[in-house]
Design an enzyme around this catalytic site. Structure first.
Site, PDB file in Angstrom:
ATOM      1  N   HIS A  25    -127.075 -42.079  27.474  1.00 33.54           N
ATOM      2  CA  HIS A  25    -126.459 -41.596  26.236  1.00 33.54           C
ATOM      3  C   HIS A  25    -125.848 -42.780  25.494  1.00 33.54           C
ATOM      4  O   HIS A  25    -125.321 -43.706  26.127  1.00 33.54           O
ATOM      5  CB  HIS A  25    -125.378 -40.555  26.566  1.00 33.54           C
ATOM      6  CG  HIS A  25    -124.858 -39.826  25.372  1.00 33.54           C
ATOM      7  ND1 HIS A  25    -123.894 -40.358  24.547  1.00 33.54           N
ATOM      8  CD2 HIS A  25    -125.179 -38.614  24.859  1.00 33.54           C
ATOM      9  CE1 HIS A  25    -123.631 -39.494  23.573  1.00 33.54           C
ATOM     10  NE2 HIS A  25    -124.401 -38.444  23.743  1.00 33.54           N
TER      11      HIS A  25
ATOM     12  N   GLN B 185    -134.363 -36.296  27.008  1.00 33.79           N
ATOM     13  CA  GLN B 185    -134.607 -36.650  25.625  1.00 33.79           C
ATOM     14  C   GLN B 185    -136.038 -37.141  25.470  1.00 33.79           C
ATOM     15  O   GLN B 185    -136.671 -37.538  26.437  1.00 33.79           O
ATOM     16  CB  GLN B 185    -133.612 -37.743  25.215  1.00 33.79           C
ATOM     17  CG  GLN B 185    -133.544 -38.043  23.742  1.00 33.79           C
ATOM     18  CD  GLN B 185    -132.603 -39.206  23.471  1.00 33.79           C
ATOM     19  OE1 GLN B 185    -132.570 -40.152  24.248  1.00 33.79           O
ATOM     20  NE2 GLN B 185    -131.848 -39.139  22.406  1.00 33.79           N
TER      21      GLN B 185
ATOM     22  N   GLU C  45    -140.432 -25.739  22.033  1.00 37.03           N
ATOM     23  CA  GLU C  45    -139.177 -25.650  21.285  1.00 37.03           C
ATOM     24  C   GLU C  45    -139.437 -25.260  19.833  1.00 37.03           C
ATOM     25  O   GLU C  45    -140.352 -25.778  19.183  1.00 37.03           O
ATOM     26  CB  GLU C  45    -138.438 -26.987  21.324  1.00 37.03           C
ATOM     27  CG  GLU C  45    -137.091 -26.952  20.597  1.00 37.03           C
ATOM     28  CD  GLU C  45    -136.215 -28.122  20.978  1.00 37.03           C
ATOM     29  OE1 GLU C  45    -135.778 -28.164  22.143  1.00 37.03           O
ATOM     30  OE2 GLU C  45    -135.995 -28.990  20.120  1.00 37.03           O
TER      31      GLU C  45
END
Length: 294
Positions: A154, A181, A19
Protein backbone atom coordinates in the site's frame (compact mmCIF):
# COMPACT_ATOMS: atom_id res chain seq x y z
CA UNK A 1 -21.93 -25.10 -4.87
CA UNK A 2 -20.44 -25.55 -1.41
CA UNK A 3 -21.58 -23.72 1.69
CA UNK A 4 -20.43 -20.11 1.52
CA UNK A 5 -18.24 -17.88 -0.62
CA UNK A 6 -14.95 -18.59 1.14
CA UNK A 7 -15.54 -22.35 0.81
CA UNK A 8 -16.24 -21.88 -2.91
CA UNK A 9 -13.05 -19.87 -3.29
CA UNK A 10 -11.08 -22.66 -1.64
CA UNK A 11 -12.72 -25.22 -3.93
CA UNK A 12 -12.29 -23.17 -7.11
CA UNK A 13 -10.44 -24.79 -9.98
CA UNK A 14 -9.77 -22.62 -13.03
CA UNK A 15 -12.66 -20.22 -12.43
CA UNK A 16 -13.24 -16.46 -12.46
CA UNK A 17 -15.05 -13.67 -10.70
CA UNK A 18 -16.10 -10.36 -12.21
CA UNK A 19 -16.48 -6.74 -11.11
CA UNK A 20 -19.15 -4.18 -11.99
CA UNK A 21 -19.63 -0.54 -10.99
CA UNK A 22 -22.90 1.38 -10.53
CA UNK A 23 -23.85 3.13 -13.77
CA UNK A 24 -23.99 6.93 -13.93
CA UNK A 25 -27.11 7.25 -16.09
CA UNK A 26 -29.97 5.24 -17.57
CA UNK A 27 -28.17 4.50 -20.82
CA UNK A 28 -25.18 3.21 -18.88
CA UNK A 29 -27.46 1.14 -16.65
CA UNK A 30 -29.05 -0.55 -19.66
CA UNK A 31 -25.67 -1.26 -21.21
CA UNK A 32 -24.40 -2.59 -17.90
CA UNK A 33 -27.35 -4.93 -17.42
CA UNK A 34 -26.82 -6.42 -20.87
CA UNK A 35 -23.25 -7.16 -19.77
CA UNK A 36 -24.52 -8.66 -16.50
CA UNK A 37 -26.86 -11.01 -18.38
CA UNK A 38 -24.14 -12.13 -20.79
CA UNK A 39 -21.53 -12.72 -18.09
CA UNK A 40 -23.95 -14.45 -15.75
CA UNK A 41 -24.21 -17.24 -18.32
CA UNK A 42 -20.50 -17.95 -17.76
CA UNK A 43 -21.13 -18.74 -14.06
CA UNK A 44 -18.57 -16.61 -12.21
CA UNK A 45 -17.92 -17.56 -8.60
CA UNK A 46 -19.01 -14.07 -7.53
CA UNK A 47 -19.68 -10.59 -8.90
CA UNK A 48 -18.29 -7.65 -6.95
CA UNK A 49 -19.95 -4.22 -7.03
CA UNK A 50 -17.77 -1.16 -6.45
CA UNK A 51 -18.48 2.06 -4.59
CA UNK A 52 -16.79 4.37 -7.06
CA UNK A 53 -14.24 7.08 -6.28
CA UNK A 54 -14.57 8.54 -2.80
CA UNK A 55 -17.51 6.26 -2.01
CA UNK A 56 -19.71 8.51 -4.13
CA UNK A 57 -22.04 5.79 -5.41
CA UNK A 58 -22.77 3.88 -2.21
CA UNK A 59 -26.53 4.02 -2.80
CA UNK A 60 -26.00 2.71 -6.31
CA UNK A 61 -23.85 -0.08 -4.88
CA UNK A 62 -26.64 -1.26 -2.58
CA UNK A 63 -29.16 -1.00 -5.41
CA UNK A 64 -27.08 -2.88 -7.98
CA UNK A 65 -25.89 -5.58 -5.58
CA UNK A 66 -29.45 -6.15 -4.37
CA UNK A 67 -30.68 -6.34 -7.96
CA UNK A 68 -28.04 -8.95 -8.77
CA UNK A 69 -29.16 -10.97 -5.75
CA UNK A 70 -32.85 -10.75 -6.69
CA UNK A 71 -32.78 -11.10 -10.47
CA UNK A 72 -29.79 -13.30 -11.31
CA UNK A 73 -28.00 -16.41 -10.09
CA UNK A 74 -24.87 -14.33 -9.41
CA UNK A 75 -23.47 -14.05 -5.89
CA UNK A 76 -22.95 -10.30 -5.31
CA UNK A 77 -20.07 -9.07 -3.16
CA UNK A 78 -20.66 -5.41 -2.35
CA UNK A 79 -17.81 -3.01 -1.71
CA UNK A 80 -18.03 -1.35 1.70
CA UNK A 81 -15.73 1.57 2.48
CA UNK A 82 -15.17 3.83 5.46
CA UNK A 83 -14.86 6.98 3.34
CA UNK A 84 -17.05 9.81 4.64
CA UNK A 85 -19.27 7.61 6.79
CA UNK A 86 -19.90 7.35 10.51
CA UNK A 87 -20.19 4.02 12.27
CA UNK A 88 -24.01 4.29 12.40
CA UNK A 89 -24.08 5.02 8.67
CA UNK A 90 -21.85 2.04 7.93
CA UNK A 91 -24.09 -0.21 9.99
CA UNK A 92 -27.04 1.13 8.02
CA UNK A 93 -25.39 0.29 4.71
CA UNK A 94 -24.68 -3.27 5.87
CA UNK A 95 -28.27 -3.69 7.04
CA UNK A 96 -29.55 -2.39 3.71
CA UNK A 97 -27.34 -4.90 1.89
CA UNK A 98 -28.54 -7.77 4.06
CA UNK A 99 -32.16 -6.71 3.51
CA UNK A 100 -31.46 -6.86 -0.23
CA UNK A 101 -30.13 -10.40 0.00
CA UNK A 102 -26.45 -9.44 -0.17
CA UNK A 103 -24.52 -11.42 2.43
CA UNK A 104 -20.89 -10.89 1.34
CA UNK A 105 -18.83 -7.68 1.27
CA UNK A 106 -15.38 -6.44 0.32
CA UNK A 107 -14.27 -4.25 3.23
CA UNK A 108 -12.02 -1.42 2.07
CA UNK A 109 -10.82 1.60 3.97
CA UNK A 110 -11.07 3.51 0.71
CA UNK A 111 -9.24 6.48 -0.78
CA UNK A 112 -9.74 10.06 0.46
CA UNK A 113 -12.76 11.72 -1.09
CA UNK A 114 -11.84 13.84 -4.12
CA UNK A 115 -8.10 13.06 -4.24
CA UNK A 116 -6.91 9.44 -3.91
CA UNK A 117 -3.39 10.63 -3.05
CA UNK A 118 -4.41 13.09 -0.32
CA UNK A 119 -3.66 12.20 3.33
CA UNK A 120 -6.27 9.87 4.78
CA UNK A 121 -8.67 11.37 7.32
CA UNK A 122 -11.34 9.24 8.90
CA UNK A 123 -14.87 10.50 9.48
CA UNK A 124 -15.01 11.99 13.02
CA UNK A 125 -17.43 9.24 14.04
CA UNK A 126 -16.09 6.68 11.59
CA UNK A 127 -13.41 4.03 11.32
CA UNK A 128 -9.70 4.38 10.69
CA UNK A 129 -8.70 1.00 9.25
CA UNK A 130 -10.08 -1.83 7.14
CA UNK A 131 -9.73 -4.38 9.95
CA UNK A 132 -12.26 -2.34 11.96
CA UNK A 133 -14.61 -2.41 8.99
CA UNK A 134 -14.28 -6.19 8.76
CA UNK A 135 -15.26 -6.53 12.42
CA UNK A 136 -18.22 -4.18 12.00
CA UNK A 137 -19.55 -6.01 8.93
CA UNK A 138 -19.24 -9.43 10.55
CA UNK A 139 -20.86 -8.18 13.75
CA UNK A 140 -23.81 -6.93 11.69
CA UNK A 141 -24.30 -10.39 10.22
CA UNK A 142 -22.56 -10.58 6.83
CA UNK A 143 -21.54 -14.07 5.90
CA UNK A 144 -18.04 -13.20 4.70
CA UNK A 145 -15.85 -10.12 4.39
CA UNK A 146 -13.04 -9.89 1.89
CA UNK A 147 -10.27 -7.28 1.88
CA UNK A 148 -7.78 -5.69 -0.50
CA UNK A 149 -4.16 -6.81 -0.87
CA UNK A 150 -1.34 -4.89 -2.55
CA UNK A 151 1.42 -6.87 -4.33
CA UNK A 152 3.69 -3.80 -4.32
CA UNK A 153 2.56 -2.66 -0.88
CA UNK A 154 0.00 0.00 0.00
CA UNK A 155 1.33 3.52 -0.74
CA UNK A 156 1.15 4.34 2.98
CA UNK A 157 3.17 1.31 4.07
CA UNK A 158 6.85 1.94 4.72
CA UNK A 159 7.91 -1.41 3.30
CA UNK A 160 6.54 -4.80 2.32
CA UNK A 161 7.01 -6.22 5.81
CA UNK A 162 4.78 -3.52 7.28
CA UNK A 163 2.27 -4.04 4.51
CA UNK A 164 2.17 -7.77 5.22
CA UNK A 165 1.51 -7.10 8.91
CA UNK A 166 -1.46 -4.93 7.97
CA UNK A 167 -2.84 -7.61 5.65
CA UNK A 168 -2.43 -10.31 8.29
CA UNK A 169 -4.20 -8.01 10.74
CA UNK A 170 -7.20 -7.88 8.41
CA UNK A 171 -7.30 -11.67 8.30
CA UNK A 172 -6.98 -11.80 12.09
CA UNK A 173 -10.02 -9.52 12.28
CA UNK A 174 -12.05 -12.14 10.43
CA UNK A 175 -11.52 -11.47 6.72
CA UNK A 176 -12.03 -14.65 4.72
CA UNK A 177 -10.25 -13.77 1.48
CA UNK A 178 -8.34 -10.99 -0.30
CA UNK A 179 -8.40 -9.57 -3.80
CA UNK A 180 -5.01 -8.32 -4.93
CA UNK A 181 -4.76 -4.97 -6.63
CA UNK A 182 -4.42 -5.07 -10.41
CA UNK A 183 -1.85 -7.65 -11.43
CA UNK A 184 0.33 -6.61 -14.38
CA UNK A 185 3.57 -8.19 -13.22
CA UNK A 186 2.73 -11.75 -12.27
CA UNK A 187 5.92 -12.05 -10.22
CA UNK A 188 4.70 -9.33 -7.83
CA UNK A 189 1.52 -11.30 -7.12
CA UNK A 190 3.41 -14.58 -6.69
CA UNK A 191 5.82 -12.96 -4.22
CA UNK A 192 2.87 -11.69 -2.19
CA UNK A 193 1.38 -15.19 -2.21
CA UNK A 194 4.71 -16.57 -0.99
CA UNK A 195 4.91 -13.99 1.83
CA UNK A 196 1.45 -14.94 3.03
CA UNK A 197 2.25 -18.65 2.88
CA UNK A 198 5.49 -18.12 4.81
CA UNK A 199 3.47 -16.33 7.49
CA UNK A 200 1.17 -19.35 7.79
CA UNK A 201 -1.82 -17.71 6.12
CA UNK A 202 -3.91 -19.98 3.91
CA UNK A 203 -6.78 -17.58 3.11
CA UNK A 204 -7.66 -17.36 -0.61
CA UNK A 205 -5.75 -14.63 -2.45
CA UNK A 206 -7.30 -13.64 -5.78
CA UNK A 207 -5.39 -11.66 -8.47
CA UNK A 208 -7.19 -8.83 -10.26
CA UNK A 209 -6.80 -8.74 -14.04
CA UNK A 210 -7.83 -5.81 -16.25
CA UNK A 211 -7.36 -6.01 -20.03
CA UNK A 212 -5.82 -2.65 -21.02
CA UNK A 213 -7.74 -2.26 -24.25
CA UNK A 214 -7.61 1.53 -24.83
CA UNK A 215 -5.51 4.54 -23.81
CA UNK A 216 -8.39 5.53 -21.50
CA UNK A 217 -8.15 2.19 -19.69
CA UNK A 218 -4.40 2.69 -19.41
CA UNK A 219 -5.11 5.92 -17.52
CA UNK A 220 -7.49 4.00 -15.25
CA UNK A 221 -4.70 1.57 -14.43
CA UNK A 222 -2.41 4.44 -13.43
CA UNK A 223 -5.05 5.65 -11.00
CA UNK A 224 -5.84 2.21 -9.60
CA UNK A 225 -2.16 1.31 -9.14
CA UNK A 226 -1.12 4.73 -7.82
CA UNK A 227 1.08 5.19 -10.87
CA UNK A 228 2.95 1.93 -10.35
CA UNK A 229 2.06 0.16 -13.58
CA UNK A 230 5.23 -1.48 -14.97
CA UNK A 231 7.26 0.41 -17.58
CA UNK A 232 7.18 -2.58 -19.92
CA UNK A 233 3.39 -2.22 -20.17
CA UNK A 234 3.67 1.24 -21.68
CA UNK A 235 6.47 0.12 -24.01
CA UNK A 236 4.38 -2.82 -25.18
CA UNK A 237 1.33 -0.67 -25.91
CA UNK A 238 3.05 2.47 -27.24
CA UNK A 239 3.20 1.30 -30.89
CA UNK A 240 -0.60 0.97 -30.97
CA UNK A 241 -1.68 4.34 -29.56
CA UNK A 242 -3.00 5.47 -32.97
CA UNK A 243 -4.80 2.23 -33.85
CA UNK A 244 -7.75 1.45 -31.56
CA UNK A 245 -8.30 -2.04 -32.91
CA UNK A 246 -4.65 -3.05 -32.65
CA UNK A 247 -4.42 -1.49 -29.16
CA UNK A 248 -7.36 -3.58 -27.98
CA UNK A 249 -5.94 -6.78 -29.49
CA UNK A 250 -2.59 -6.20 -27.81
CA UNK A 251 -4.26 -5.41 -24.46
CA UNK A 252 -6.26 -8.63 -24.59
CA UNK A 253 -3.14 -10.55 -25.64
CA UNK A 254 -1.29 -9.18 -22.59
CA UNK A 255 -4.11 -10.15 -20.25
CA UNK A 256 -4.19 -13.65 -21.72
CA UNK A 257 -0.44 -14.01 -21.19
CA UNK A 258 -0.79 -12.99 -17.55
CA UNK A 259 -3.83 -15.20 -17.06
CA UNK A 260 -2.07 -18.25 -18.48
CA UNK A 261 0.98 -17.65 -16.29
CA UNK A 262 -1.16 -17.25 -13.16
CA UNK A 263 -3.09 -20.44 -13.90
CA UNK A 264 0.14 -22.31 -14.61
CA UNK A 265 1.41 -21.19 -11.19
CA UNK A 266 -1.57 -22.82 -9.54
CA UNK A 267 -3.77 -19.74 -9.07
CA UNK A 268 -7.31 -21.20 -9.13
CA UNK A 269 -9.38 -18.06 -9.76
CA UNK A 270 -8.92 -14.75 -11.62
CA UNK A 271 -10.86 -11.59 -10.76
CA UNK A 272 -11.73 -9.83 -14.03
CA UNK A 273 -12.59 -6.13 -14.16
CA UNK A 274 -15.42 -5.70 -16.67
CA UNK A 275 -15.69 -1.88 -16.83
CA UNK A 276 -19.41 -2.68 -17.24
CA UNK A 277 -18.89 -4.37 -20.62
CA UNK A 278 -18.94 -8.06 -21.46
CA UNK A 279 -16.74 -8.51 -24.53
CA UNK A 280 -13.24 -8.53 -23.06
CA UNK A 281 -14.27 -10.68 -20.11
CA UNK A 282 -15.97 -13.16 -22.42
CA UNK A 283 -12.80 -13.42 -24.51
CA UNK A 284 -10.62 -14.09 -21.45
CA UNK A 285 -13.04 -16.63 -20.00
CA UNK A 286 -13.32 -18.49 -23.30
CA UNK A 287 -9.61 -18.47 -24.11
CA UNK A 288 -8.53 -19.43 -20.58
CA UNK A 289 -11.30 -21.95 -19.98
CA UNK A 290 -12.70 -20.26 -16.88
CA UNK A 291 -16.46 -20.73 -17.27
CA UNK A 292 -18.28 -22.45 -14.43
CA UNK A 293 -20.38 -25.61 -14.74
CA UNK A 294 -23.82 -25.27 -16.29
Amino acid sequence: MSDGLVADLRDAQRRFSVEFSPAHDEEGAQRQWRAVERLARLRPVFASVTYGAGGGTREGTVELASRLAARTDLRPVAHLTAVGQSVPQLRGVVRDLLAGGVTDVLALRGDPDGDPRAPWRAHPQGLQHADELVRLALAEGVRSAGVAAFPLGHPESRDLDEDLRHLLGKFAAGAGFAIAQLTFDVEDFLRLRDRLAAAGCTAPLVPGLLPVTSPKVLEVTRRLTDGHEPSWLQRRLAPFLDDRGAFREEGVRLALEDGRRLLAEGVPLLHLYSLNAAGNVETLVEELGLAGPR
